[in-house]
Design a protein around this motif. Structure first.
Motif, PDB file in Angstrom:
ATOM      1  N   TYR A  61     -55.191  -7.858 -25.282  1.00  0.00           N
ATOM      2  CA  TYR A  61     -55.142  -9.210 -25.840  1.00  0.00           C
ATOM      3  C   TYR A  61     -55.310  -9.196 -27.362  1.00  0.00           C
ATOM      4  O   TYR A  61     -54.756 -10.030 -28.063  1.00  0.00           O
ATOM      5  CB  TYR A  61     -56.192 -10.108 -25.165  1.00  0.00           C
ATOM      6  CG  TYR A  61     -55.788 -10.417 -23.741  1.00  0.00           C
ATOM      7  CD1 TYR A  61     -54.672 -11.208 -23.483  1.00  0.00           C
ATOM      8  CD2 TYR A  61     -56.472  -9.879 -22.666  1.00  0.00           C
ATOM      9  CE1 TYR A  61     -54.264 -11.458 -22.187  1.00  0.00           C
ATOM     10  CE2 TYR A  61     -56.075 -10.132 -21.360  1.00  0.00           C
ATOM     11  CZ  TYR A  61     -54.962 -10.926 -21.132  1.00  0.00           C
ATOM     12  OH  TYR A  61     -54.543 -11.172 -19.848  1.00  0.00           O
TER      13      TYR A  61
ATOM     14  N   LEU B 171     -51.881  -8.288 -28.654  1.00  0.00           N
ATOM     15  CA  LEU B 171     -50.977  -9.432 -28.509  1.00  0.00           C
ATOM     16  C   LEU B 171     -51.246 -10.474 -29.584  1.00  0.00           C
ATOM     17  O   LEU B 171     -50.338 -11.009 -30.200  1.00  0.00           O
ATOM     18  CB  LEU B 171     -51.166 -10.082 -27.139  1.00  0.00           C
ATOM     19  CG  LEU B 171     -50.418  -9.460 -25.970  1.00  0.00           C
ATOM     20  CD1 LEU B 171     -50.777 -10.184 -24.688  1.00  0.00           C
ATOM     21  CD2 LEU B 171     -48.921  -9.517 -26.192  1.00  0.00           C
ATOM     22  N   GLY B 172     -52.511 -10.761 -29.814  1.00  0.00           N
ATOM     23  CA  GLY B 172     -52.888 -11.746 -30.827  1.00  0.00           C
ATOM     24  C   GLY B 172     -52.482 -11.297 -32.218  1.00  0.00           C
ATOM     25  O   GLY B 172     -52.029 -12.087 -33.035  1.00  0.00           O
TER      26      GLY B 172
ATOM     27  N   ILE C  73     -48.763 -11.703 -33.878  1.00  0.00           N
ATOM     28  CA  ILE C  73     -48.321 -12.892 -34.598  1.00  0.00           C
ATOM     29  C   ILE C  73     -48.382 -12.696 -36.112  1.00  0.00           C
ATOM     30  O   ILE C  73     -47.493 -13.090 -36.845  1.00  0.00           O
ATOM     31  CB  ILE C  73     -49.133 -14.129 -34.174  1.00  0.00           C
ATOM     32  CG1 ILE C  73     -48.430 -15.391 -34.632  1.00  0.00           C
ATOM     33  CG2 ILE C  73     -50.556 -14.101 -34.658  1.00  0.00           C
ATOM     34  CD1 ILE C  73     -48.948 -16.621 -33.954  1.00  0.00           C
TER      35      ILE C  73
ATOM     36  N   LEU D 266     -48.631 -16.821 -20.914  1.00  0.00           N
ATOM     37  CA  LEU D 266     -49.558 -15.850 -21.501  1.00  0.00           C
ATOM     38  C   LEU D 266     -49.363 -15.756 -23.018  1.00  0.00           C
ATOM     39  O   LEU D 266     -50.327 -15.732 -23.789  1.00  0.00           O
ATOM     40  CB  LEU D 266     -49.324 -14.474 -20.852  1.00  0.00           C
ATOM     41  CG  LEU D 266     -50.422 -13.462 -21.040  1.00  0.00           C
ATOM     42  CD1 LEU D 266     -51.549 -13.739 -20.055  1.00  0.00           C
ATOM     43  CD2 LEU D 266     -49.905 -12.051 -20.798  1.00  0.00           C
TER      44      LEU D 266
ATOM     45  N   ARG E  74     -50.626 -18.827 -24.806  1.00  0.00           N
ATOM     46  CA  ARG E  74     -52.096 -18.896 -24.852  1.00  0.00           C
ATOM     47  C   ARG E  74     -52.684 -17.814 -25.749  1.00  0.00           C
ATOM     48  O   ARG E  74     -53.526 -18.101 -26.601  1.00  0.00           O
ATOM     49  CB  ARG E  74     -52.656 -18.759 -23.422  1.00  0.00           C
ATOM     50  CG  ARG E  74     -54.171 -18.794 -23.355  1.00  0.00           C
ATOM     51  CD  ARG E  74     -54.679 -20.208 -23.554  1.00  0.00           C
ATOM     52  NE  ARG E  74     -56.121 -20.233 -23.727  1.00  0.00           N
ATOM     53  CZ  ARG E  74     -56.750 -20.314 -24.892  1.00  0.00           C
ATOM     54  NH1 ARG E  74     -56.048 -20.396 -26.004  1.00  0.00           N
ATOM     55  NH2 ARG E  74     -58.053 -20.349 -24.959  1.00  0.00           N
ATOM     56  N   HIS E  75     -52.263 -16.578 -25.551  1.00  0.00           N
ATOM     57  CA  HIS E  75     -52.951 -15.473 -26.210  1.00  0.00           C
ATOM     58  C   HIS E  75     -52.318 -15.006 -27.512  1.00  0.00           C
ATOM     59  O   HIS E  75     -52.970 -14.350 -28.302  1.00  0.00           O
ATOM     60  CB  HIS E  75     -53.078 -14.290 -25.253  1.00  0.00           C
ATOM     61  CG  HIS E  75     -54.035 -14.575 -24.138  1.00  0.00           C
ATOM     62  ND1 HIS E  75     -55.389 -14.668 -24.331  1.00  0.00           N
ATOM     63  CD2 HIS E  75     -53.836 -14.826 -22.833  1.00  0.00           C
ATOM     64  CE1 HIS E  75     -55.980 -14.961 -23.185  1.00  0.00           C
ATOM     65  NE2 HIS E  75     -55.063 -15.062 -22.257  1.00  0.00           N
TER      66      HIS E  75
ATOM     67  N   LEU F  54     -50.071 -17.281 -29.374  1.00  0.00           N
ATOM     68  CA  LEU F  54     -49.962 -18.459 -30.252  1.00  0.00           C
ATOM     69  C   LEU F  54     -51.197 -19.339 -30.213  1.00  0.00           C
ATOM     70  O   LEU F  54     -51.297 -20.306 -30.959  1.00  0.00           O
ATOM     71  CB  LEU F  54     -48.722 -19.263 -29.869  1.00  0.00           C
ATOM     72  CG  LEU F  54     -47.415 -18.472 -30.010  1.00  0.00           C
ATOM     73  CD1 LEU F  54     -46.240 -19.271 -29.509  1.00  0.00           C
ATOM     74  CD2 LEU F  54     -47.193 -18.081 -31.464  1.00  0.00           C
TER      75      LEU F  54
END
Lengths: 458, 191
Positions: free
Chosen positions: A47, A50-51, A54, B137, B140-141, B143
């Motif tokens: 996670y 993934l974060g 951005i 997913l 949520r995780h 953006l």
């Protein structure tokens, strides 16, 4: 990693993912598990990566002006020629070039779809690149509402409209004296009276009007799933999926919602509240009041023109405002459809609880249990209500039943439910049973945050 | 209700056709729109298409901006909707133009090229997820949208979104555990 640790981990991080911030203790336990167990560390890393993606993607953004200039050009051409082809299709087809052929091959299939763009005339075979004309499902901008039942002085965007004029997204309708109605897609009609001003702010699945001032009455049939009609004012938003209601903005600025049939969700300052038929609510106030007969008469006058252009809705409007017992039963189906979501009810319960309105919070929890018992909110509400009954409402027996209900079905809050059961048994004076439960709890959750206090109290 | 009065004034100028204001707004939102599109679509070309479509929509919908959030946040929601719509259209079109694919479960997205900066194993985890779960997913995780916001964007109920999110996280967790177990077994057999 033990199963109880796994359960604890999943409980904390999954609730956090759903937007529930962990307590300081939960954060500490979560971080500890992430440090000591590879699978927790790996999950955290996934996670985190993934974060972080951005931030990296933003650095890769196209810094050239190409996309901006294209958007400006397309927008300008639309203003000068409103029926121009959909820009996205234009660009997409220009980009894919030869891909047009394959799209054409699928043309017959695409034409059958209401949501797909259909190419209706291909590029000429002489090699000259001409953007093909496309016919697409109407965008929200291309949709319009129909102006109906105009009486008196009415302006649309500052000009006197012709008969049955179309009103586009963003248009402003001002009623000096008299009245006017807007007929939307999916059997939605909104009529406004003298001194009203409104603006069309959304068309499509979510149809919306902004009532700047004045008095508006809406009549709508049950809307398909995912669709609704809403009226916003400076005080809040009211939303319905099939009902008859009135919204009035007072000169001083306050907004009143009156529900004639069905029920309507009113949202203000992030709090949603359901208003039942026959009730009026001043947005921002805590209590509803019965709708006054004089207000109903004014509402009826505003929608009196509806039967002339929308017979089915007109019949509904007429029967809703008919004298005699209010049509609460007729609105029952719609009331069920407009039932706020479990999440909204959970928020209401939480807010009521935090301001000390425990009985009201209990009512919200009970509504969740009756309508959404099997959802995650339903399970959370079981614990919330049980704790409320135990610690605030002095009802340990009813609390015990709820804790046991939760434990029977299981869930990520089993530890809390088990602990609550012990407390409820103690409150009921069933000390032996409570002791047995303490022993069982310590065996199941020896490292629990509750374990220390339970050991001491043994 | 309005919290961002300057933004609202700017958007009024945009809606009125003021080209300088339009350009200023597009410059402000461009990166954010691109990020949202990339996160959802992964594929650079699709992301660019979605970015273009979203920028046009920002101008078209300027009149609906009410100043309750910053322009960037408002534009992000437009971008997310456009990207999800494009992803769905592309998937449906791919399925229709490739009859041999019709026997496959259409709920399962074709492998998408996700952003190259995401490590391969995570990309594979995401590609294994059905599209609806993957989009939820990512929203949520990646953006950081809330459950109600995702529900609004994907036109689904908050309960559906919570269910999708739980399922997506559960699937991801299962794959992580499976890979860790496989790696441990490999170490044991090697030693």
């Amino acid at each position: 990693m033990s199963s109880s640790e796994r359960e604890l981990w999943e409980g904390i991080v999954d609730r956090e993912a759903l937007g529930e911030p962990p307590s300081a203790e939960e954060r500490a336990r979560r971080d500890h598990l992430a440090r000591t167990h590879a699978e927790c560390a790996a999950e955290t890393e996934v996670y985190r990566v993934l974060g972080a993606a951005i931030g990296k993607a933003s650095r890769q953004a196209d810094e050239s002006d190409r996309l901006i200039q294209t958007a400006l050009r397309v927008n300008a051409s639309e203003l000068s020629a409103p029926l121009a082809p959909a820009p996205r299709s234009l660009r997409a087809l220009a980009v894919v070039g030869a891909g047009v052929v394959s799209v054409l091959a699928a043309g017959a299939v695409l034409l059958a779809s209401r949501t797909e763009t259909a190419v209706v005339n291909p590029a000429p075979a002489n090699g000259v690149v001409v953007p093909p004309k496309v016919a697409s499902a109407p965008s929200d901008v291309e949709r319009t509402a129909r102006l109906e039942g105009v009486e008196g002085s009415v302006l649309v965007d500052g000009a006197t409209p012709g008969g049955r004029a179309r009103v586009a997204l963003g248009s402003r309708v001002q009623i000096g004296t008299g009245r006017a109605c807007l007929a939307f897609e999916r059997d939605v009609v909104a009529c406004a009276g003298t001194g009203s001003e409104l603006r069309v702010t959304a068309l499509g699945a979510q149809q919306e009007l902004e009532l700047v001032k004045g008095h508006l009455v809406a009549v709508l049939k049950s809307q398909p799933a995912g669709s609704h009609f809403a009226v916003s004012t400076a005080s809040g938003v009211v939303r319905a999926v099939g009902t008859v209601f009135a919204v009035e903005v007072a000169k001083a600025g306050g907004t009143t919602l009156r529900v004639v049939e069905g029920s309507v969700a009113a949202r203000m300052s992030g709090v949603e509240r359901l208003v039942e038929p026959g009730q009026a609510l001043v947005l921002g106030a805590s209590d509803t009041s019965p709708v006054r007969g004089s207000d109903l008469d004014r509402d009826r006058a505003v929608v009196s023109a509806v039967p002339s252009f929308a017979p089915a809705l007109g019949e509904r409007a007429t029967s809703s405002f008919a004298p005699g017992p209010r049509a609460a039963s007729r609105g029952a189906t719609d009331a069920a459809r407009a039932e706020p979501s479990a999440l909204a009810l959970l928020e209401l319960a939480s807010k009521a609880r935090s301001r000390g309105a425990y009985a009201e919070a209990a009512r919200h929890y009970e509504r969740i249990l009756s309508a959404h018992a099997s959802t995650p909110e339903g399970r959370a509400a079981t614990i919330g209500l049980a704790e409320l009954r135990l610690s605030r409402l002095g009802e340990p027996a009813r609390a015990l039943a709820l804790f046991e209900r939760y434990l029977a079905s299981g869930g990520s809050l089993s530890q809390e439910a088990h602990y609550g059961k012990i407390q409820a048994l103690r409150a009921l004076g069933r000390a032996r049973e409570a002791e047995r439960e303490v022993a069982a709890f310590l065996e199941l959750y020896p490292k629990s945050a509750y374990a220390g206090s339970l050991r001491k109290s043994k | 209700m309005t919290q961002y009065r300057n933004d609202e004034k700017l958007m009024r100028r945009v809606a009125a056709g003021d080209r300088a204001a339009q350009e200023a707004v597009l410059r402000r939102v461009r990166n954010r729109v691109h990020v949202v599109s990339t996160a959802i679509l992964g594929n650079a070309e699709d992301a660019e298409d979605a970015t273009q479509a979203a920028l046009i929509q920002v101008l078209r919908r300027a009149v609906t901006y009410k100043g309750v959030s910053r322009i960037e946040a408002w534009a992000s929601r437009i971008a997310a909707r456009e990207a999800v719509r494009l992803a769905t259209e592309r998937r449906l079109r791919a399925a229709r133009t490739a009859p041999e694919e019709q026997g496959k479960d259409l709920e399962v997205a074709p492998p998408a090229e996700l952003a190259s900066e995401i490590p391969k194993h995570i990309r594979e985890y995401l590609n294994d997820l059905p599209e609806a779960l993957r989009n939820t997913l990512v929203l949520r995780h990646v953006l950081d949208y809330t459950v109600p916001e995702i529900a609004e964007l994907l036109d689904a109920s908050p309960n559906t979104i919570k269910d999708r999110l739980s399922r997506a996280r559960g699937e991801l967790r299962r794959r992580i555990r499976r890979d860790l177990l496989a790696s441990e077994r490999a170490k044991v057999s090697h030693s």
